[in-house]
Design a protein around this motif. Structure first.
Motif, PDB file in Angstrom:
ATOM      1  N   THR A 119      37.657  -3.724  21.513  1.00  0.00           N
ATOM      2  CA  THR A 119      37.451  -2.526  20.705  1.00  0.00           C
ATOM      3  C   THR A 119      37.934  -1.270  21.414  1.00  0.00           C
ATOM      4  O   THR A 119      38.245  -0.281  20.797  1.00  0.00           O
ATOM      5  CB  THR A 119      35.959  -2.354  20.381  1.00  0.00           C
ATOM      6  OG1 THR A 119      35.247  -2.522  21.593  1.00  0.00           O
ATOM      7  CG2 THR A 119      35.497  -3.345  19.355  1.00  0.00           C
ATOM      8  N   GLY A 120      37.987  -1.349  22.744  1.00  0.00           N
ATOM      9  CA  GLY A 120      38.352  -0.169  23.507  1.00  0.00           C
ATOM     10  C   GLY A 120      39.763   0.306  23.226  1.00  0.00           C
ATOM     11  O   GLY A 120      40.116   1.429  23.541  1.00  0.00           O
ATOM     12  N   GLU A 176      41.063   0.869  20.398  1.00  0.00           N
ATOM     13  CA  GLU A 176      41.183   1.724  19.233  1.00  0.00           C
ATOM     14  C   GLU A 176      41.421   3.164  19.656  1.00  0.00           C
ATOM     15  O   GLU A 176      40.931   3.616  20.673  1.00  0.00           O
ATOM     16  CB  GLU A 176      39.904   1.654  18.397  1.00  0.00           C
ATOM     17  CG  GLU A 176      39.856   0.396  17.563  1.00  0.00           C
ATOM     18  CD  GLU A 176      38.606   0.396  16.691  1.00  0.00           C
ATOM     19  OE1 GLU A 176      38.224   1.485  16.238  1.00  0.00           O
ATOM     20  OE2 GLU A 176      38.045  -0.678  16.485  1.00  0.00           O
ATOM     21  N   GLU A 177      42.186   3.865  18.823  1.00  0.00           N
ATOM     22  CA  GLU A 177      42.446   5.270  19.112  1.00  0.00           C
ATOM     23  C   GLU A 177      41.182   6.087  18.842  1.00  0.00           C
ATOM     24  O   GLU A 177      40.463   5.809  17.890  1.00  0.00           O
ATOM     25  CB  GLU A 177      43.569   5.760  18.188  1.00  0.00           C
ATOM     26  CG  GLU A 177      44.929   5.186  18.511  1.00  0.00           C
ATOM     27  CD  GLU A 177      45.453   5.707  19.838  1.00  0.00           C
ATOM     28  OE1 GLU A 177      45.502   6.933  19.990  1.00  0.00           O
ATOM     29  OE2 GLU A 177      45.795   4.891  20.705  1.00  0.00           O
ATOM     30  N   PRO A 178      40.952   7.104  19.656  1.00  0.00           N
ATOM     31  CA  PRO A 178      39.838   7.996  19.335  1.00  0.00           C
ATOM     32  C   PRO A 178      40.083   8.611  17.961  1.00  0.00           C
ATOM     33  O   PRO A 178      41.206   9.018  17.652  1.00  0.00           O
ATOM     34  CB  PRO A 178      39.915   9.063  20.431  1.00  0.00           C
ATOM     35  CG  PRO A 178      40.682   8.441  21.528  1.00  0.00           C
ATOM     36  CD  PRO A 178      41.620   7.459  20.899  1.00  0.00           C
ATOM     37  N   ASP A 179      39.049   8.658  17.122  1.00  0.00           N
ATOM     38  CA  ASP A 179      39.312   9.031  15.737  1.00  0.00           C
ATOM     39  C   ASP A 179      38.965  10.477  15.408  1.00  0.00           C
ATOM     40  O   ASP A 179      39.150  10.917  14.296  1.00  0.00           O
ATOM     41  CB  ASP A 179      38.544   8.094  14.805  1.00  0.00           C
ATOM     42  CG  ASP A 179      37.052   8.352  14.856  1.00  0.00           C
ATOM     43  OD1 ASP A 179      36.602   8.927  15.859  1.00  0.00           O
ATOM     44  OD2 ASP A 179      36.358   7.998  13.896  1.00  0.00           O
ATOM     45  N   ARG A 180      38.431  11.215  16.329  1.00  0.00           N
ATOM     46  CA  ARG A 180      38.083  12.587  15.960  1.00  0.00           C
ATOM     47  C   ARG A 180      38.304  13.535  17.136  1.00  0.00           C
ATOM     48  O   ARG A 180      37.387  14.122  17.657  1.00  0.00           O
ATOM     49  CB  ARG A 180      36.644  12.672  15.458  1.00  0.00           C
ATOM     50  CG  ARG A 180      35.626  11.886  16.224  1.00  0.00           C
ATOM     51  CD  ARG A 180      34.228  12.196  15.739  1.00  0.00           C
ATOM     52  NE  ARG A 180      33.299  12.127  16.835  1.00  0.00           N
ATOM     53  CZ  ARG A 180      32.828  11.002  17.348  1.00  0.00           C
ATOM     54  NH1 ARG A 180      33.190   9.846  16.865  1.00  0.00           N
ATOM     55  NH2 ARG A 180      31.989  11.056  18.359  1.00  0.00           N
ATOM     56  N   THR A 181      39.577  13.660  17.543  1.00  0.00           N
ATOM     57  CA  THR A 181      39.823  14.483  18.717  1.00  0.00           C
ATOM     58  C   THR A 181      40.097  15.924  18.319  1.00  0.00           C
ATOM     59  O   THR A 181      40.582  16.200  17.226  1.00  0.00           O
ATOM     60  CB  THR A 181      41.008  13.952  19.563  1.00  0.00           C
ATOM     61  OG1 THR A 181      42.141  14.765  19.288  1.00  0.00           O
ATOM     62  CG2 THR A 181      41.324  12.521  19.241  1.00  0.00           C
ATOM     63  N   VAL A 182      39.802  16.826  19.243  1.00  0.00           N
ATOM     64  CA  VAL A 182      40.036  18.241  18.974  1.00  0.00           C
ATOM     65  C   VAL A 182      41.534  18.549  19.040  1.00  0.00           C
ATOM     66  O   VAL A 182      41.950  19.637  18.695  1.00  0.00           O
ATOM     67  CB  VAL A 182      39.275  19.141  19.955  1.00  0.00           C
ATOM     68  CG1 VAL A 182      37.804  18.796  19.949  1.00  0.00           C
ATOM     69  CG2 VAL A 182      39.827  19.034  21.347  1.00  0.00           C
ATOM     70  N   PHE A 183      42.334  17.560  19.509  1.00  0.00           N
ATOM     71  CA  PHE A 183      43.772  17.804  19.622  1.00  0.00           C
ATOM     72  C   PHE A 183      44.505  17.611  18.299  1.00  0.00           C
ATOM     73  O   PHE A 183      45.683  17.904  18.198  1.00  0.00           O
ATOM     74  CB  PHE A 183      44.391  16.871  20.677  1.00  0.00           C
ATOM     75  CG  PHE A 183      43.936  17.195  22.063  1.00  0.00           C
ATOM     76  CD1 PHE A 183      44.215  18.437  22.628  1.00  0.00           C
ATOM     77  CD2 PHE A 183      43.217  16.272  22.804  1.00  0.00           C
ATOM     78  CE1 PHE A 183      43.788  18.745  23.905  1.00  0.00           C
ATOM     79  CE2 PHE A 183      42.787  16.579  24.093  1.00  0.00           C
ATOM     80  CZ  PHE A 183      43.077  17.815  24.639  1.00  0.00           C
ATOM     81  N   PRO A 190      34.714  17.730  14.946  1.00  0.00           N
ATOM     82  CA  PRO A 190      35.765  18.087  15.908  1.00  0.00           C
ATOM     83  C   PRO A 190      37.129  18.355  15.283  1.00  0.00           C
ATOM     84  O   PRO A 190      37.849  19.226  15.738  1.00  0.00           O
ATOM     85  CB  PRO A 190      35.825  16.871  16.842  1.00  0.00           C
ATOM     86  CG  PRO A 190      34.492  16.230  16.718  1.00  0.00           C
ATOM     87  CD  PRO A 190      34.005  16.503  15.341  1.00  0.00           C
ATOM     88  N   ARG A 239      29.088  15.232  13.977  1.00  0.00           N
ATOM     89  CA  ARG A 239      28.005  14.834  14.883  1.00  0.00           C
ATOM     90  C   ARG A 239      27.055  16.010  15.082  1.00  0.00           C
ATOM     91  O   ARG A 239      27.479  17.165  15.041  1.00  0.00           O
ATOM     92  CB  ARG A 239      28.550  14.451  16.258  1.00  0.00           C
ATOM     93  CG  ARG A 239      29.392  13.195  16.304  1.00  0.00           C
ATOM     94  CD  ARG A 239      28.529  11.954  16.228  1.00  0.00           C
ATOM     95  NE  ARG A 239      29.326  10.730  16.349  1.00  0.00           N
ATOM     96  CZ  ARG A 239      29.893  10.110  15.321  1.00  0.00           C
ATOM     97  NH1 ARG A 239      29.767  10.599  14.095  1.00  0.00           N
ATOM     98  NH2 ARG A 239      30.585   9.001  15.496  1.00  0.00           N
ATOM     99  N   ASN A 261      24.641  11.407  12.600  1.00  0.00           N
ATOM    100  CA  ASN A 261      26.030  11.565  12.189  1.00  0.00           C
ATOM    101  C   ASN A 261      26.096  12.003  10.740  1.00  0.00           C
ATOM    102  O   ASN A 261      25.158  11.815   9.971  1.00  0.00           O
ATOM    103  CB  ASN A 261      26.771  10.241  12.348  1.00  0.00           C
ATOM    104  CG  ASN A 261      26.694   9.724  13.767  1.00  0.00           C
ATOM    105  OD1 ASN A 261      26.162  10.392  14.650  1.00  0.00           O
ATOM    106  ND2 ASN A 261      27.216   8.533  13.990  1.00  0.00           N
TER     107      ASN A 261
END
Lengths: 319, 638
Positions: A2-3, A5-12, A157, A186, A199
């Motif tokens: 599972t690791g 997976e792309e982070p799904d809510r980045t500030v970028f 985010p 969040r 959440n």
């Protein structure tokens, strides 16, 4: 794994103007700071290699007191760098604090945080919902944030930075989304045992889809249709009604203590957390404490299998 | 009934003490035990060692808490420690590390070294010094008793209300926090005042302010920050104590209170607190870098004024912890700019360290490795600090793992690296032998790599949307791998810490006595024997320049020129009252925690009674005669 997976809510990857405002400042500060770190590291590495004591060399190096010129240099340059950073910082600080224009009629949403769920009320539209905030795209939505109990913080985010929700006072912020989609939110201020799982989702829709949603919420389909659903509504009025409200149907009381369940079948998640399906619904109703520690939702494991099935059928019919 | 029994026991105990009706023989046996000597000591070096042992113990405790936290976060939806228990862990980890690790370990070094650096025989108020130590120990024990009796505090080290109010934190957890911190806070305040008085009044001849070593300077400014920074915390803790124990309504919105008041009081203390723990570390780094580069500190005067400026500005910026509270854009902007200005004096310090090494002859001892490792690490913590000072950025970073990464870079990369450098550097002065260098290097590299593995990646965990203080995350969040890397790093740091303990034991077993000056030092403490004799200086030295001892060595002198003839030395006598007074406060704190106001009041009465007894004590200390001093000095030299 599972690791991967792309982070799904980045500030970028902001999907709105507010998030972009924060990102502008973040990126500028990262550039400036990368420059500073690079300069320090360059000198640092040079010094460590060049001025190591060689074996057998016991001479005393020259005792330098300091250097006015150098010291001026590393006082003035940081001041200039900070001044460069300060300008967009201040402009964005003020633009992010912009309040709803008085002459127009913008969409306003009253956000009330509770341990551990979110209430969204559209005062101008007369709609109340929970856990899932619907907004139209390409439009600034003005949020009025307050808390019913302890301090929470509202954070999506991809759309905008945080704002605290304090009991006894109202904070304001605006958010907007460029493209339709579901954005994860969040709670970002420690608020108790269930903090990690407080959440919520923000659903951004094209203007016409949003208007459709509003119409549907104003005229919800909350009456049971099948015999199963009718029995389910019976179970609901006996067990759930004192805390949960469902609009558009006759109920003796209207619960205010827990999320409004109107249109429950359309929500993506249960309790803001679990995928909305029958299995999870039963899990949540039977053992809420296991799903979300500290929740005020009592356990309904005493319901018979038949009652539980009927209740699920009724809840999943709410549109 | 229990209260009655307590009162009776208490009165019997009191009358026994006051009338001397206890068993004289037993007391004599007590008094001749070595432990009695330590418990009653007023010697700043022994007090320093005890601060070190206490701080070290709590460091292990806080470290275990950190490991449990990181273990829970090893994979998503782990159910190892969740909910309130997890909140208790993170609260106790933060509170322990700040108040019962960073502060006491710095007090350990300050106690051991500052009097030696300024040429003094003890601190200004030795009695107060001992009391400060026992207050710290009492506060730490009281707070950690919460693990044994019921529940630990669970509202974060910031203890924000309303989650810290009775309504949302049932049980006595928060009471342990409030009273534990209050008690240890008394001690901190006393120690702060003590060091201010010591550094102002007890400098030896010629030790002008601008000749003081930088560690003394930073300890001085740090003590001033304690003097102004701790009272707001004390006031805030009293408000919470009255709210929780006696039904006051300072923070209750329904009764007209305002929870934001606590946030302000806490951060008016909390921000200077950051500088209280980091400034002495700056001082240690300055000493270590200068010594092991064989060079005078570059830009000494600007270092001193940068320290003063950081201390002053440290009080002007507290609200940058509260950008998201809703203070409005004007207040946010003012505090943003004020915060940015701190980067300037801090930058000055970093470049001065770099240019101290420039042109020097660098020796990579373990102490120097920690100092060298500190520079890039602290710069990372500094630049993320500037990033955090911008409100639009902070809206995203705030209360996310980015902040966690930032302050660990400052507090571990700054304070803990500083403390470890200090221990490796001054160990021979205090104990007379060095810590093993080979083990030390292993210790450093493991700790350094483990640290960056744990925390560098946490910046990204935060930017990828993970709030801090959460016990879990979702598998679809994409945060699994980076959390696992962070956890592995944490375990590496644990191994490094164990290695340090091993090193302490190993070095003690294989100790090789060192001379006065094992590192070719520059400051006064290296001119006296190792370990330092209990009176420190047989004759107070005369200081003729910055880096006084180096100055004499360069002139070809082996010793400092004395400022006084050899004569009898006046020393303070040991006293058991500090620990007895603190015992009163401890009992009182425990009483209030258990909501037994009678016991709480009795403890206070007992403490004040003992203070009253102390006021009438006619003990003016004793003199070490000249021949005894000569004997000790000869013994050391031989």
């Amino acid at each position: 794994m599972t690791g991967c997976e792309e982070p799904d809510r980045t500030v970028f990857s902001p999907k709105g103007e507010a998030g972009e405002g924060s990102l502008d400042v973040i990126m500028l500060s990262i550039y400036i700071m990368t420059f500073v770190v690079a300069v320090v590291l360059a000198i640092f590495i040079y010094v460590l290699i060049r001025y190591r004591q060689k074996p057998g060399d016991n001479s005393i190096p020259k005792q330098v007191e300091g250097s006015m010129k150098l010291e001026m240099l590393w006082t003035v340059i940081p001041i200039i760098l900070l001044a460069i950073l300060a300008v967009p910082t201040l402009t964005h600080t003020f633009s992010l604090a912009e309040e709803a224009p008085k002459d127009e009629d913008p969409l306003r949403v009253k956000v009330t945080a509770h341990q551990y769920w979110w209430e969204f009320e559209y005062p101008d539209l007369g709609i109340k919902t929970a856990q899932q905030l619907h907004i139209p795209t390409d439009e600034k939505v003005y949020l009025e944030l307050t808390s019913d109990d302890v301090i929470h913080a509202f954070w999506v985010p991809e759309l905008a930075g945080k704002q605290d929700l304090n009991p006894g006072s109202t904070n304001k912020m605006w958010i907007d989304a460029d493209e339709p989609g579901t954005y994860e939110g969040r709670c970002a201020e420690l608020c108790g045992a269930g903090h990690a799982l407080m959440n919520f989702q923000v659903v951004a829709q094209e203007k016409e889809d949003f208007d459709k949603w509003v119409e549907k919420r104003k005229n919800p389909s909350s009456e049971p249709k099948t015999a199963e659903q009718k029995a389910g509504k019976e179970v609901f009025t006996q067990n759930c009604m004192s805390c949960h409200a469902i609009d558009g149907t006759q109920m003796k009381t209207k619960g205010e203590k827990a999320p409004n369940l109107t249109g429950f079948a359309e929500r993506n998640k249960i309790a803001g957390l679990l995928e909305n399906n029958d299995e999870n619904l039963e899990k949540w109703m039977k053992h809420p404490e296991q799903v979300k520690p500290g929740t005020y939702m009592p356990s309904f494991d005493f319901l018979s299998d038949e009652d539980m099935d009927n209740l699920k059928a009724y809840l999943q019919s709410l549109e | 009934m229990a209260t009655l029994v307590t009162i009776i026991v208490f009165i019997l105990f009191l009358s026994a003490i006051l009338t001397g009706g206890y068993n004289k023989e037993l007391m004599d046996r007590f008094r001749s035990h070595w432990l009695w000597d330590w418990i009653t000591t007023v010697d700043h070096k022994k007090i320093g060692i005890m601060y070190g042992i206490g701080g070290g113990f709590f460091f292990i405790l806080g470290g275990i808490e950190a490991l449990l936290i990181r273990t829970q976060l090893f994979y998503p939806n782990n159910d190892f420690i969740v909910g309130r228990a997890f909140n208790e862990l993170l609260t106790m980890h933060g509170t322990t590390m700040i108040f019962f690790v960073a502060m006491p370990l710095l007090f350990a070094l300050m106690n051991m070294i500052v009097p030696l650096q300024i040429g003094a025989r003890d601190v200004a108020f030795p009695f107060l010094n001992a009391m400060g130590l026992w207050f710290f120990i009492a506060g730490g024990i009281l707070m950690n008793l919460s693990w044994l009796f019921g529940n630990a505090p669970d509202a974060g080290w910031t203890n924000y209300v309303p989650i810290a109010a009775n309504e949302y934190s049932a049980g006595t957890g928060i009471d342990y926090y409030v009273l534990g911190l209050q008690i240890s806070g008394f001690g901190t305040l006393m120690s702060g005042i003590n060091f201010l008085a010591t550094i102002i009044n007890m400098r030896t001849e010629g030790m002008s302010f601008l000749r003081m070593p930088l560690f003394t300077w930073t300890s001085f400014i740090s003590s001033a920050l304690i003097l102004f920074g701790f009272p707001p915390l004390t006031a805030g803790l009293f408000l919470i104590m009255f709210e929780r124990l006696f039904g006051a309504n300072f923070f209750d919105v329904a009764a007209g209170g305002n929870p934001i008041i606590w946030e302000h009081l806490f951060w008016i203390f909390g921000h200077p607190e950051v500088y209280i723990v980091v400034l002495p570390a700056f001082g240690i780094m300055s000493e270590v870098i200068s010594t092991f580069s064989k060079k005078r500190l570059f830009g000494y005067t600007s270092m001193v004024f940068a320290t003063i400026l950081i201390g002053f500005l440290g009080f002007m910026v507290w609200a940058h912890h509260m950008f998201t509270v809703g203070m409005g854009p004007v207040a946010n902007s003012i505090f943003a700019i004020a915060t940015m200005t701190i980067a300037v004096p801090t930058g000055i310090k970093v470049f001065n360290w770099l240019f101290t090494m420039w042109g020097g002859k660098i020796r990579f001892t373990t102490a120097m490795l920690y100092a060298v490792g500190f520079i890039p690490t602290f710069v990372m913590g500094g630049v993320t600090g500037v990033m955090l000072s911008t409100p639009p950025g902070d809206y995203q970073y705030h209360d996310s793992y980015f902040v966690v990464a930032h302050f660990h870079y400052v507090l571990i990369g700054g304070t803990v690296f500083g403390i470890l450098a200090g221990f490796y550097y001054w160990w021979p002065k205090i104990f007379g032998y060095k810590l093993n260098e080979k083990l030390g290097k292993w210790n450093f590299w493991l700790f350094f790599i483990g640290f960056h593995l744990t925390f560098l990646i946490q910046h990204f965990i935060g930017l990828f949307g993970m709030p801090r203080r959460v016990f879990t995350y979702q598998p679809e969040d994409g945060l699994t791998l980076i959390n696992q890397i962070s956890t592995v790093g944490a375990y590496m740091m644990a191994v490094a810490t164990i290695l340090f303990v091993v090193n302490v034991i190993y070095s003690y077993r294989h100790r090789v006595p060192v001379g006065n000056d094992p590192w070719d030092g520059r400051t006064l403490e290296w001119s006296i024997p190792s370990p330092a004799p209990f009176y420190n200086f047989a004759q107070l030295p005369k200081v003729r320049a910055l880096d006084a001892f180096w100055h004499e060595k360069m002139k070809g002198n082996k010793e400092m020129e004395p400022a006084e003839p050899l004569g009898p030395i006046h020393m303070p006598s040991n006293n058991h009252l500090p620990i007895v007074i603190v015992l009163g406060f401890f009992i009182s704190g425990l009483g209030f925690v258990f909501r037994s106001n009678e016991v709480g009041a009795l403890g206070l009465i007992f403490a004040f009674l003992m203070m009253f007894v102390r006021s009438f004590e006619k003990d003016h200390g004793y003199h070490v005669e000249t021949d005894e001093v000569e004997k000790v000095e000869k013994g050391v030299k031989a």
